[in-house]
Design a protein around this motif. Structure first.
Motif, short mmCIF file in Angstrom:
data_model
loop_
_atom_site.label_atom_id
_atom_site.label_comp_id
_atom_site.label_asym_id
_atom_site.label_seq_id
_atom_site.Cartn_x
_atom_site.Cartn_y
_atom_site.Cartn_z
N GLY A 103 0.82 -1.21 0.00
CA GLY A 103 0.00 0.00 0.00
C GLY A 103 0.85 1.26 0.00
O GLY A 103 2.09 1.20 -0.11
N PRO A 104 0.22 2.41 0.11
CA PRO A 104 0.95 3.68 0.08
C PRO A 104 1.98 3.83 1.19
O PRO A 104 2.93 4.61 1.05
CB PRO A 104 -0.17 4.73 0.22
CG PRO A 104 -1.42 4.04 -0.19
CD PRO A 104 -1.23 2.61 0.21
N ASN A 105 1.80 3.09 2.30
CA ASN A 105 2.74 3.23 3.41
C ASN A 105 4.14 2.73 3.06
O ASN A 105 5.11 3.03 3.75
CB ASN A 105 2.22 2.48 4.64
CG ASN A 105 2.15 0.97 4.39
OD1 ASN A 105 1.66 0.54 3.35
ND2 ASN A 105 2.62 0.20 5.34
N LEU A 106 4.26 1.97 1.96
CA LEU A 106 5.58 1.49 1.55
C LEU A 106 6.50 2.66 1.17
O LEU A 106 7.71 2.59 1.37
CB LEU A 106 5.45 0.51 0.38
CG LEU A 106 4.74 -0.81 0.67
CD1 LEU A 106 4.70 -1.68 -0.57
CD2 LEU A 106 5.41 -1.55 1.83
N TRP A 107 5.92 3.70 0.60
CA TRP A 107 6.73 4.87 0.24
C TRP A 107 7.28 5.54 1.50
O TRP A 107 8.42 6.00 1.52
CB TRP A 107 5.90 5.85 -0.57
CG TRP A 107 6.59 7.15 -0.88
CD1 TRP A 107 6.24 8.39 -0.46
CD2 TRP A 107 7.77 7.31 -1.67
NE1 TRP A 107 7.11 9.34 -0.94
CE2 TRP A 107 8.08 8.71 -1.69
CE3 TRP A 107 8.60 6.45 -2.36
CZ2 TRP A 107 9.16 9.23 -2.37
CZ3 TRP A 107 9.69 6.97 -3.05
CH2 TRP A 107 9.96 8.34 -3.05
N THR A 108 6.45 5.59 2.56
CA THR A 108 6.92 6.16 3.82
C THR A 108 8.06 5.34 4.39
O THR A 108 9.06 5.89 4.90
CB THR A 108 5.75 6.21 4.82
OG1 THR A 108 4.67 6.97 4.26
CG2 THR A 108 6.19 6.85 6.13
N ARG A 155 11.22 6.09 2.45
CA ARG A 155 11.79 7.41 2.77
C ARG A 155 12.49 7.39 4.13
O ARG A 155 13.48 8.08 4.32
CB ARG A 155 10.69 8.47 2.75
CG ARG A 155 10.15 8.77 1.35
CD ARG A 155 9.14 9.89 1.39
NE ARG A 155 9.73 11.12 1.91
CZ ARG A 155 9.03 12.22 2.17
NH1 ARG A 155 7.72 12.24 2.00
NH2 ARG A 155 9.64 13.31 2.62
N THR A 202 -6.12 -2.95 -8.22
CA THR A 202 -7.04 -2.23 -7.34
C THR A 202 -7.83 -3.20 -6.48
O THR A 202 -7.94 -3.04 -5.25
CB THR A 202 -8.00 -1.36 -8.17
OG1 THR A 202 -7.25 -0.45 -8.97
CG2 THR A 202 -8.94 -0.59 -7.27
N LEU A 257 -5.54 -4.89 -3.79
CA LEU A 257 -5.17 -4.05 -2.66
C LEU A 257 -6.35 -3.84 -1.70
O LEU A 257 -6.19 -3.90 -0.48
CB LEU A 257 -4.65 -2.70 -3.15
CG LEU A 257 -3.31 -2.74 -3.89
CD1 LEU A 257 -2.95 -1.35 -4.40
CD2 LEU A 257 -2.20 -3.27 -2.98
N ARG A 315 -6.72 -6.29 1.98
CA ARG A 315 -6.63 -5.54 3.24
C ARG A 315 -7.86 -5.80 4.09
O ARG A 315 -7.77 -5.94 5.32
CB ARG A 315 -6.47 -4.04 2.96
CG ARG A 315 -5.14 -3.69 2.31
CD ARG A 315 -5.00 -2.20 2.07
NE ARG A 315 -4.69 -1.48 3.29
CZ ARG A 315 -3.47 -1.32 3.77
NH1 ARG A 315 -2.43 -1.84 3.14
NH2 ARG A 315 -3.26 -0.64 4.87
#
Length: 337
Positions: free
Chosen positions: A81-86, A89, A245, A248, A252
């Motif tokens: 999910g999007p938290n992988l980018w966090t 970083r 889509t 994901l 979840r």
């Protein structure tokens, strides 16, 4: 005797320092280090999942559930999910990629996908040949496999109550209704292909329902095959986007259900698998009562044009039941180890 109350101190004690709270990472997946032997086992389970996915009406999710890797698979997919980018970083560079790799349990997913791909490359032709030329035998084998799966999973539900019985019945009825629906014939648009891809991937993950069968029901199966054959990139990427889509969102939700209501979710999934027996019933004929590639109508064994062939069909059912029982035993033994 009750615990004595602490007396008030005569001298003021130094205030206890308040510990600084450590921020928690959301959706963390326990880091697992698999031995080479365990990775080979995951690869073999992937092959079994791939073999099941080739057969319309049999879900690879069923094999994953009985082999003891379903919850791990859902946890791994649900962590994407999007938290992988966090996470990337926070670590940065190679360490960031390594952190993402651990977060999604990528070694496990890679071995599983390699096993599935191996089955598609080596067994697809054999299984499709048997479906076309010996459908009674191949369906008998998978019927025995699914029946044994249902009994094994029913034994995993520790305590039945009205709610779990209702969930089992809901899954059973839903699978029967889906398996009995007439096939749609339509020329799908790109938005429709997106929708079909999202629904199909959910079915592929869900035990009991085949993703390819859902594409058939929605009238998108031929369009997807044609797009791959003609390299229609717009259609291919639309289906892939729909699958991503659906994957994901669905995984979840399923991950949350397994985490909070495992027994109830297991009852629902077992109902789905039991309902899929209508799809893998061995004795099938076409609308005219004869045998061909359109043989999708179930009949009683004694109504089958070539006879029930009890010795062969029952033997293959027992073989499927034995193999899935061994797979379940292997999965439980591996998880305990």
């Amino acid at each position: 005797m009750t615990a004595s109350q602490s007396s008030r101190p005569t001298q003021p004690s130094a205030p206890t320092p308040t510990p600084t709270p450590t921020p928690l990472k959301q959706d963390t997946v326990p880091v697992r280090t698999d031995s080479p032997k365990q990775l080979v086992g995951i690869y073999v389970r992937g092959m079994a999942m791939g073999a099941a996915d080739i057969v319309p009406g049999v879900s690879g999710g069923t094999i994953a559930l009985i082999a003891g890797i379903y919850e791990r698979l859902i946890n791994a997919l649900g962590s994407i999910g999007p938290n992988l980018w966090t996470i990337f970083r926070q670590e940065g560079g190679i360490k960031g990629f390594a952190a993402i790799w651990r977060q999604v349990d990528a070694t496990f997913l890679l071995c599983l996908l390699l096993g599935i791909a191996t089955s598609f490359a080596t067994l697809a032709g054999i299984i499709k040949h048997l479906l076309d030329n010996q459908p009674l035998f191949i369906w008998s084998f998978f019927f025995g496999l699914v029946v044994a799966t249902v009994f094994i999973l029913l034994s995993e539900i520790k305590r039945w109550n009205i709610g779990r019985v209702a969930l089992f019945a809901t899954g059973l009825i839903a699978a029967i209704v889906i398996s009995s629906m007439p096939l749609l014939t339509t020329t799908p648009s790109l938005p429709y292909l997106f929708f079909a891809g999202a629904i199909a991937i959910c079915a592929m993950i869900l035990p009991g329902i085949s993703g390819s069968f859902i594409l058939l029901l929605l009238g998108a199966y031929d369009a997807v095959l044609e797009a791959v054959d003609t390299m229609n990139l717009s259609a291919i990427f639309t289906v892939i986007a729909g699958m991503a889509t659906g994957l994901l969102l669905f995984t979840r939700a399923l991950k949350w259900l397994l985490s909070h209501y495992y027994q109830a979710t297991l009852a629902l999934l077992t109902g789905f698998i039991a309902g899929s027996l209508i799809k893998v019933w061995p004795w099938k004929v076409d609308a005219l009562g004869s045998l061909n590639t359109e043989a999708v109508h179930n009949v009683m064994p004694w109504q089958y044009p070539t006879g029930a062939q009890w010795s062969t069909t029952v033997g293959l059912m027992l073989l499927g039941a034995i193999l899935v029982s061994l797979l379940s035993w292997w999965g439980n033994r591996t998880n305990r180890g």
